[in-house]
Design a protein around this motif. Sequence first.
Motif, PDB file in Angstrom:
ATOM      1  N   ALA A 162      -9.064  -1.076  -0.322  1.00  0.00           N
ATOM      2  CA  ALA A 162      -9.217  -2.241   0.561  1.00  0.00           C
ATOM      3  C   ALA A 162      -7.996  -2.405   1.465  1.00  0.00           C
ATOM      4  N   ALA A 163      -6.811  -2.184   0.896  1.00  0.00           N
ATOM      5  CA  ALA A 163      -5.590  -2.291   1.695  1.00  0.00           C
ATOM      6  C   ALA A 163      -5.549  -1.210   2.758  1.00  0.00           C
ATOM      7  N   ARG A 164      -6.021  -0.004   2.410  1.00  0.00           N
ATOM      8  CA  ARG A 164      -6.009   1.091   3.380  1.00  0.00           C
ATOM      9  C   ARG A 164      -6.978   0.830   4.523  1.00  0.00           C
ATOM     10  N   GLU A 165      -8.153   0.301   4.205  1.00  0.00           N
ATOM     11  CA  GLU A 165      -9.136   0.027   5.249  1.00  0.00           C
ATOM     12  C   GLU A 165      -8.588  -0.970   6.263  1.00  0.00           C
ATOM     13  N   ASP A 166      -7.882  -1.978   5.772  1.00  0.00           N
ATOM     14  CA  ASP A 166      -7.295  -2.963   6.692  1.00  0.00           C
ATOM     15  C   ASP A 166      -6.204  -2.325   7.541  1.00  0.00           C
ATOM     16  N   LEU A 167      -5.331  -1.554   6.910  1.00  0.00           N
ATOM     17  CA  LEU A 167      -4.232  -0.916   7.639  1.00  0.00           C
ATOM     18  C   LEU A 167      -4.753   0.116   8.626  1.00  0.00           C
ATOM     19  N   LEU A 183      -6.465  10.756 -11.366  1.00  0.00           N
ATOM     20  CA  LEU A 183      -7.337  10.531 -12.515  1.00  0.00           C
ATOM     21  C   LEU A 183      -6.783   9.438 -13.429  1.00  0.00           C
ATOM     22  N   LEU A 184      -5.457   9.296 -13.443  1.00  0.00           N
ATOM     23  CA  LEU A 184      -4.819   8.338 -14.348  1.00  0.00           C
ATOM     24  C   LEU A 184      -4.716   6.938 -13.754  1.00  0.00           C
ATOM     25  N   VAL A 185      -5.022   6.791 -12.469  1.00  0.00           N
ATOM     26  CA  VAL A 185      -4.955   5.470 -11.841  1.00  0.00           C
ATOM     27  C   VAL A 185      -6.169   4.646 -12.247  1.00  0.00           C
ATOM     28  N   PRO A 186      -5.984   3.423 -12.715  1.00  0.00           N
ATOM     29  CA  PRO A 186      -7.126   2.577 -13.091  1.00  0.00           C
ATOM     30  C   PRO A 186      -8.054   2.337 -11.904  1.00  0.00           C
ATOM     31  N   PRO A 187      -9.357   2.276 -12.144  1.00  0.00           N
ATOM     32  CA  PRO A 187     -10.319   2.038 -11.042  1.00  0.00           C
ATOM     33  C   PRO A 187     -10.025   0.763 -10.255  1.00  0.00           C
ATOM     34  N   ALA A 188      -9.560  -0.272 -10.938  1.00  0.00           N
ATOM     35  CA  ALA A 188      -9.264  -1.532 -10.234  1.00  0.00           C
ATOM     36  C   ALA A 188      -8.130  -1.345  -9.225  1.00  0.00           C
ATOM     37  N   THR A 189      -7.115  -0.553  -9.616  1.00  0.00           N
ATOM     38  CA  THR A 189      -6.002  -0.288  -8.700  1.00  0.00           C
ATOM     39  C   THR A 189      -6.471   0.520  -7.504  1.00  0.00           C
ATOM     40  N   LEU A 190      -7.342   1.502  -7.755  1.00  0.00           N
ATOM     41  CA  LEU A 190      -7.884   2.311  -6.662  1.00  0.00           C
ATOM     42  C   LEU A 190      -8.683   1.439  -5.687  1.00  0.00           C
ATOM     43  N   TYR A 248       0.828  -1.211   0.000  1.00  0.00           N
ATOM     44  CA  TYR A 248       0.000   0.000   0.000  1.00  0.00           C
ATOM     45  C   TYR A 248       0.863   1.262   0.000  1.00  0.00           C
ATOM     46  N   GLN A 249       1.765   1.375   0.982  1.00  0.00           N
ATOM     47  CA  GLN A 249       2.607   2.566   1.064  1.00  0.00           C
ATOM     48  C   GLN A 249       3.541   2.666  -0.134  1.00  0.00           C
ATOM     49  N   LYS A 267       2.749   8.558  -6.414  1.00  0.00           N
ATOM     50  CA  LYS A 267       2.795   9.923  -5.884  1.00  0.00           C
ATOM     51  C   LYS A 267       1.397  10.429  -5.561  1.00  0.00           C
ATOM     52  N   ILE A 268       0.656   9.585  -4.848  1.00  0.00           N
ATOM     53  CA  ILE A 268      -0.700   9.909  -4.402  1.00  0.00           C
ATOM     54  C   ILE A 268      -0.727   9.893  -2.883  1.00  0.00           C
ATOM     55  N   ARG A 269      -1.445  10.822  -2.307  1.00  0.00           N
ATOM     56  CA  ARG A 269      -1.525  10.892  -0.856  1.00  0.00           C
ATOM     57  C   ARG A 269      -2.589   9.944  -0.325  1.00  0.00           C
ATOM     58  N   ASP A 270      -2.387   9.531   0.906  1.00  0.00           N
ATOM     59  CA  ASP A 270      -3.314   8.612   1.552  1.00  0.00           C
ATOM     60  C   ASP A 270      -4.727   9.181   1.591  1.00  0.00           C
ATOM     61  N   ASP A 271      -4.849  10.500   1.762  1.00  0.00           N
ATOM     62  CA  ASP A 271      -6.184  11.104   1.864  1.00  0.00           C
ATOM     63  C   ASP A 271      -6.994  10.915   0.596  1.00  0.00           C
ATOM     64  N   ARG A 272      -6.339  10.828  -0.563  1.00  0.00           N
ATOM     65  CA  ARG A 272      -7.053  10.635  -1.827  1.00  0.00           C
ATOM     66  C   ARG A 272      -7.660   9.239  -1.893  1.00  0.00           C
ATOM     67  N   ILE A 273      -7.063   8.294  -1.185  1.00  0.00           N
ATOM     68  CA  ILE A 273      -7.618   6.943  -1.145  1.00  0.00           C
ATOM     69  C   ILE A 273      -8.722   6.867  -0.094  1.00  0.00           C
ATOM     70  N   ARG A 274      -8.515   7.586   1.012  1.00  0.00           N
ATOM     71  CA  ARG A 274      -9.508   7.565   2.100  1.00  0.00           C
ATOM     72  C   ARG A 274     -10.841   8.152   1.651  1.00  0.00           C
ATOM     73  N   ARG A 275     -10.781   9.216   0.877  1.00  0.00           N
ATOM     74  CA  ARG A 275     -12.001   9.893   0.422  1.00  0.00           C
ATOM     75  C   ARG A 275     -12.082   9.833  -1.099  1.00  0.00           C
ATOM     76  N   PRO A 276     -12.621   8.751  -1.651  1.00  0.00           N
ATOM     77  CA  PRO A 276     -12.697   8.634  -3.110  1.00  0.00           C
ATOM     78  C   PRO A 276     -13.601   9.714  -3.709  1.00  0.00           C
ATOM     79  N   LEU A 277     -13.186  10.224  -4.844  1.00  0.00           N
ATOM     80  CA  LEU A 277     -13.935  11.285  -5.514  1.00  0.00           C
ATOM     81  C   LEU A 277     -14.426  10.802  -6.873  1.00  0.00           C
ATOM     82  N   PRO A 278     -15.655  11.146  -7.252  1.00  0.00           N
ATOM     83  CA  PRO A 278     -16.121  10.830  -8.605  1.00  0.00           C
ATOM     84  C   PRO A 278     -15.269  11.576  -9.640  1.00  0.00           C
TER      85      PRO A 278
END
Length: 551
Positions: A473-478, A461-468, A324-325, A332-343
């Motif tokens: 899921a990894a962030r929620e566990d951590l 925006l360039l990260v595939p939805p599957a990777t996000l 995950y880290q 080069k994405i911050r953890d907050d962008r994963i915590r709060r997904p945006l449309p």
Amino acid sequence: MPQGTPTPWSYFLIRLLFKFVLKIFYGTIVVEGIENIPQTGLPCVVCANHTNSLTDALLLVTAIPSRKRNMLRLTAKSTQFGKKTLTSWLIESAGTVPIKRRKDFAEGSADNTDVMAKLIEALEQGDAVCLFPEGASRYHPTIAPLKTGVARIVSDTLSRNRDNPDFEISILTCSVTYMHRQHFRSDVLVTFNPPFRFRPRDNPELLAPVNYDHIRLVTAQMHRQIANGTFDAPTWDLIRTARTATPLYAPLGTTMSLGDYVRVTRTFLEAFKAERIPSDASSETDSDPAETTEIVRLKTDLRVCALSFVSIRTLYSSMTRQAYQATLFRLKIRDDRIRRPLPRPIILYRIFLRLSWAAFLSSISLAGLVLWTPVALTTFYAVHNFKKTGPVWDTWDEIAQYKLVYGLVSGVCVWLGMITLTLPFAPITAVAVPILMWMSLRWFEDAVSAFRAFLALVRLLLVPPATLAQLRAAREDLHARVLDLAVHGLGLPEDPETYFVENGEKQKGRVTGRWMGRAKYFSVRRRRKRDWNETLRLYEQFDYPSDDVQT
């Protein structure tokens, strides 16, 4: 009561100059524990951890209010005296006392007997003397074993005044924590701890002839108090991991002060440190007293932890090795962008908004940035050449000092140059140029922050939805495991975003409420920060050297 040594005019000048320079170089300087500083006339030895060379001393000089102490008598290594440099002149003219270090002289020639006598006389006059008991500035993750010089000075001073029942001398320890000691617009926490007070009638064990065990005990107490207020670990990896755990526990936007941030991070750090302590570590008979005391304390504190050392060790391993880290760092994405997904439509809207704001702020900053260019080039050239003089562990602790000194000199030259070029309007230029340079810095800092957010959103925006989805899921566990350790193991509040708004330290650098938060964003004095790891860069800074670097 003694009145203390009169303040030399050069001390006023140095304090004024570097208070101004430090406020420009560091984005936020938070000072805690001012009430712990003894008043002028009360003998006091000020001791702090030493990680940033001359900058540490300048920071203490500017952090102690003049209403508390008229001056702080400094000490510095003797090799910095007698040179035809600005640094040498500043040190000598401020009444600084030279200390000879053994490594700078041939064996047996580093005699500081006369120096110690002068320091004791200054204390008897009611002065405050600054000493760094580590003995040398060092870019290491852990505080070095403290020299016993401070405790011996206190013992000698008490012994000389043993017939004065009202004589009192204090040791005021200070914990200095730099978020990034050498980066422009980083943040600093200065914490003055409750002083140790000594009197001849209350501390007969420190009167001559003294048992050296009592000297070592005082030194161990100093070490523990300083270490308790800052990051102190055997490896950089432990500090890096603790600082990674904090935003998982208290996410971006949590309105916590810098002091709260440091204390939360240090709580995680102590848990990770204690997990590494062998079960029989406290039984070593030849270990350092300060180190043994700290080991016993850590083991005792963690006994009440509901989580086992195995759980802490597993979490630590996950945070250091988990994909995950590593993936966040690579993308080069911050953890907050994963915590709060945006449309995606919201991401596109924010991309436009951040880019427009960055462009606007950059355009109004251009005039002032032209004035900053000579300063930036001068400091870059000076630091670039200085880094070539030695390895990382021997040069990084002096980078901030070089930036401060060369930035001050080049900035004054720019100011004088503009006054000369606009001589008929010199009185106006003398005031307008500093204001323009300051406001352009403020605007440009906001521009960099906006552009950094723009880049993060584009990458997102360039990260595939599957990777996000996998990252989420990894962030929620951590996050669940970090929260479990924080709440059930370390006693931290369960809802940090609410807790620190209601109960956090109300001090400089803390923003409360939506209106105040937006108003602080446009503050002339300082910009509002949502992240204490932020610097004037377009990318995250965790620039600790590798632990396998020779130290």
